[in-house]
Motif scaffolding. Structure first.
Motif, PDB file in Angstrom:
ATOM      1  N   ILE A   1      30.573  -2.320  44.454  1.00  0.00           N
ATOM      2  CA  ILE A   1      29.161  -2.031  44.667  1.00  0.00           C
ATOM      3  C   ILE A   1      28.705  -0.953  43.684  1.00  0.00           C
ATOM      4  O   ILE A   1      29.484  -0.091  43.281  1.00  0.00           O
ATOM      5  CB  ILE A   1      28.869  -1.589  46.117  1.00  0.00           C
ATOM      6  N   CYS A   2      27.424  -1.014  43.294  1.00  0.00           N
ATOM      7  CA  CYS A   2      26.860  -0.043  42.351  1.00  0.00           C
ATOM      8  C   CYS A   2      25.391   0.170  42.684  1.00  0.00           C
ATOM      9  O   CYS A   2      24.604  -0.778  42.655  1.00  0.00           O
ATOM     10  CB  CYS A   2      27.010  -0.536  40.913  1.00  0.00           C
ATOM     11  N   LEU A   3      25.001   1.401  42.987  1.00  0.00           N
ATOM     12  CA  LEU A   3      23.609   1.758  43.252  1.00  0.00           C
ATOM     13  C   LEU A   3      23.148   2.737  42.181  1.00  0.00           C
ATOM     14  O   LEU A   3      23.813   3.748  41.928  1.00  0.00           O
ATOM     15  CB  LEU A   3      23.476   2.411  44.631  1.00  0.00           C
ATOM     16  N   ARG A   4      22.002   2.448  41.549  1.00  0.00           N
ATOM     17  CA  ARG A   4      21.479   3.309  40.499  1.00  0.00           C
ATOM     18  C   ARG A   4      19.970   3.492  40.659  1.00  0.00           C
ATOM     19  O   ARG A   4      19.244   2.532  40.966  1.00  0.00           O
ATOM     20  CB  ARG A   4      21.764   2.710  39.108  1.00  0.00           C
TER      21      ARG A   4
ATOM     22  N   GLY B   1      12.074   4.326  37.945  1.00  0.00           N
ATOM     23  CA  GLY B   1      11.256   4.640  39.106  1.00  0.00           C
ATOM     24  C   GLY B   1      11.584   3.827  40.337  1.00  0.00           C
ATOM     25  O   GLY B   1      10.889   3.933  41.362  1.00  0.00           O
ATOM     26  N   ARG B   2      12.639   3.014  40.282  1.00  0.00           N
ATOM     27  CA  ARG B   2      13.041   2.186  41.403  1.00  0.00           C
ATOM     28  C   ARG B   2      14.560   2.273  41.565  1.00  0.00           C
ATOM     29  O   ARG B   2      15.201   3.159  40.982  1.00  0.00           O
ATOM     30  CB  ARG B   2      12.586   0.732  41.184  1.00  0.00           C
ATOM     31  N   TYR B   3      15.154   1.355  42.313  1.00  0.00           N
ATOM     32  CA  TYR B   3      16.594   1.352  42.549  1.00  0.00           C
ATOM     33  C   TYR B   3      17.152  -0.040  42.278  1.00  0.00           C
ATOM     34  O   TYR B   3      16.533  -1.055  42.617  1.00  0.00           O
ATOM     35  CB  TYR B   3      16.910   1.770  43.993  1.00  0.00           C
ATOM     36  N   ALA B   4      18.318  -0.048  41.652  1.00  0.00           N
ATOM     37  CA  ALA B   4      19.046  -1.290  41.414  1.00  0.00           C
ATOM     38  C   ALA B   4      20.372  -1.207  42.161  1.00  0.00           C
ATOM     39  O   ALA B   4      21.114  -0.242  42.009  1.00  0.00           O
ATOM     40  CB  ALA B   4      19.291  -1.490  39.922  1.00  0.00           C
ATOM     41  N   PHE B   5      20.653  -2.239  42.937  1.00  0.00           N
ATOM     42  CA  PHE B   5      21.902  -2.341  43.678  1.00  0.00           C
ATOM     43  C   PHE B   5      22.596  -3.623  43.229  1.00  0.00           C
ATOM     44  O   PHE B   5      22.076  -4.721  43.417  1.00  0.00           O
ATOM     45  CB  PHE B   5      21.628  -2.373  45.178  1.00  0.00           C
ATOM     46  N   THR B   6      23.744  -3.491  42.577  1.00  0.00           N
ATOM     47  CA  THR B   6      24.534  -4.655  42.176  1.00  0.00           C
ATOM     48  C   THR B   6      25.830  -4.664  42.954  1.00  0.00           C
ATOM     49  O   THR B   6      26.346  -3.615  43.345  1.00  0.00           O
ATOM     50  CB  THR B   6      24.830  -4.639  40.661  1.00  0.00           C
TER      51      THR B   6
ATOM     52  N   ARG C   1      25.720 -10.128  42.284  1.00  0.00           N
ATOM     53  CA  ARG C   1      24.319 -10.219  42.654  1.00  0.00           C
ATOM     54  C   ARG C   1      23.629  -8.869  42.501  1.00  0.00           C
ATOM     55  O   ARG C   1      24.280  -7.841  42.316  1.00  0.00           O
ATOM     56  CB  ARG C   1      24.163 -10.718  44.093  1.00  0.00           C
ATOM     57  N   ALA C   2      22.311  -8.866  42.632  1.00  0.00           N
ATOM     58  CA  ALA C   2      21.529  -7.637  42.552  1.00  0.00           C
ATOM     59  C   ALA C   2      20.363  -7.704  43.519  1.00  0.00           C
ATOM     60  O   ALA C   2      19.849  -8.785  43.832  1.00  0.00           O
ATOM     61  CB  ALA C   2      21.007  -7.408  41.136  1.00  0.00           C
TER      62      ALA C   2
END
Length: 381
Positions: A282-285, A289-294, A306-307
């Motif tokens: 898992i990766c949260l960044r 100005g928003r968030y990406a979770f892969t 997935r993201a």
């Protein structure tokens, strides 16, 4: 439809996830066989799917391009690291990139001599479009283990995330026999990843095991937002959310949970923020100005990366569309964003939603175990 509306701030009331259990740990060889077999037997899915697989307008097609192999005998053999994986990318305070890798071997293939984990492989350049090159390592000509780990009884130290706050780098490790996490621990470096200092640890059974694998989004509001799961692809786990102040990341008592207790709020007992499943990496960044979770979506019928893209750490992930970045295929049939036995998927520092780069790992036999750089196009934001 999802591309024209923002995600809700208040999540859906969750169902209670199954309490995770920790089965007996498999050997590296049995893990290789089971993962490769699952990858070879899947039916590839494409595009964007909601958590409930509900019907929606046709999504914009997601495509991908392999930029290059980052590791392998030709790429990193000169650092005694021809066989390695994960490669979590982090920008060092001096502006260079460090890839923090997992189980690393010298010799003729996976399982060879000189087992180390984790190791740090460096890229002095940071031009994502031009393609990164590993041109150094922590340890110089011989990549060294970043922390003490003797691998007694088959134990190892698997990195789940590495990130930088100001002039300090932080690294989270999962310790024990793989898929039997005894504890996770936390380290910091103030010399661009050359040396690491121990800070703290969490027991492996904390929160039913759902605090083993952690990923950190360093936000501009002074908080780090932390998602966590069980570290075992064969165990159903919830996805928990905590926050911690930048200056307190090394204090386990400072982590504040987000949960549902009549309503969603910080300080409530932690509650899964999306449907429970079998999670891989898992990766949260925080970005743009928003968030990406892969994440690695590791299900019996599909192994894919997935993201989800959302506005706030507390956005409703039950309703946020899932976008498939990397699809599985069989060896010899790889093209575009189709990869034989993919995993990982960490977002590169400097990536943008319209120039999205991730580090993808691959492992399907003892000669095919590597880290690769992929560019993903067509994300719905």
């Amino acid at each position: 439809m999802h591309g024209s509306s923002r995600n809700r701030t208040t999540p859906t009331t969750p169902t209670t996830p199954t309490t995770p259990t920790t089965p007996a740990g498999p050997s590296r060889r049995s893990l290789l066989r089971s993962s490769a077999g699952a990858a070879l037997g899947v039916t590839a899915l494409a595009g964007v799917t909601g958590p409930a697989q509900s019907a929606a307008a046709a999504p914009r097609a997601i495509t991908g391009t392999k930029i290059r192999n980052l590791t392998g005998p030709a790429e990193t053999g000169r650092f005694a690291a021809p066989w390695t994986d994960l490669g979590i990318p982090v920008r060092c305070p001096d502006g260079t990139l460090l890839h923090v890798c997992g189980d690393t071997f010298d010799g003729d293939g996976v399982g060879g001599p000189d087992w180390r984990s984790p190791v740090g492989l460096r890229s002095s350049g940071s031009d994502l479009d031009g393609g990164l090159v590993i041109d150094g390592s922590v340890g110089g000509e011989h990549a060294v283990g970043l922390v003490p780990e003797g691998h007694e009884g088959g134990t190892t130290a698997i990195p789940s995330d590495v990130f930088t706050i100001g002039d300090t780098m932080y690294m989270h490790l999962m310790r024990g026999v793989i898929y039997q996490t005894h504890h996770s621990d936390f380290w910091r470096s103030t010399d661009n990843g050359e040396t690491w200092e121990y800070l703290c640890q969490w027991p492996g059974d904390a929160l039913g095991g759902q605090f083993q694998q952690k990923t950190y989004a360093v936000a501009d509001d002074g908080w780090c937002y932390v998602l966590s799961t069980v570290f075992n692809r064969d165990t159903v786990s919830g996805l928990l959310l905590h926050r911690v102040r930048h200056e307190q990341v090394g204090d386990p008592a400072a982590y504040e949970p987000w949960g549902h207790d009549g309503d969603w709020a910080w300080g409530n007992p932690p509650t899964t923020v999306t449907g429970a499943r079998r999670w891989g990496e898992i990766c949260l960044r925080a970005m743009g100005g928003r968030y990406a979770f892969t994440y690695l979506h590791h299900q019996p019928d599909e192994i894919s990366i997935r993201a989800q893209i959302f506005d706030l750490p507390t956005s409703d992930l039950f309703r946020t569309p899932e976008q498939t970045l990397i699809l599985p295929t069989v060896p010899g049939s790889e093209d575009g964003n189709r990869v034989a036995n993919p995993y990982g998927g960490w977002v590169y520092p400097g990536a943008a939603f319209d120039n999205f780069h991730i580090a993808v790992s691959q492992w399907y036999d003892d000669q095919n175990y590597r880290v690769m750089q992929y560019r993903i196009d067509g994300l719905e934001v």
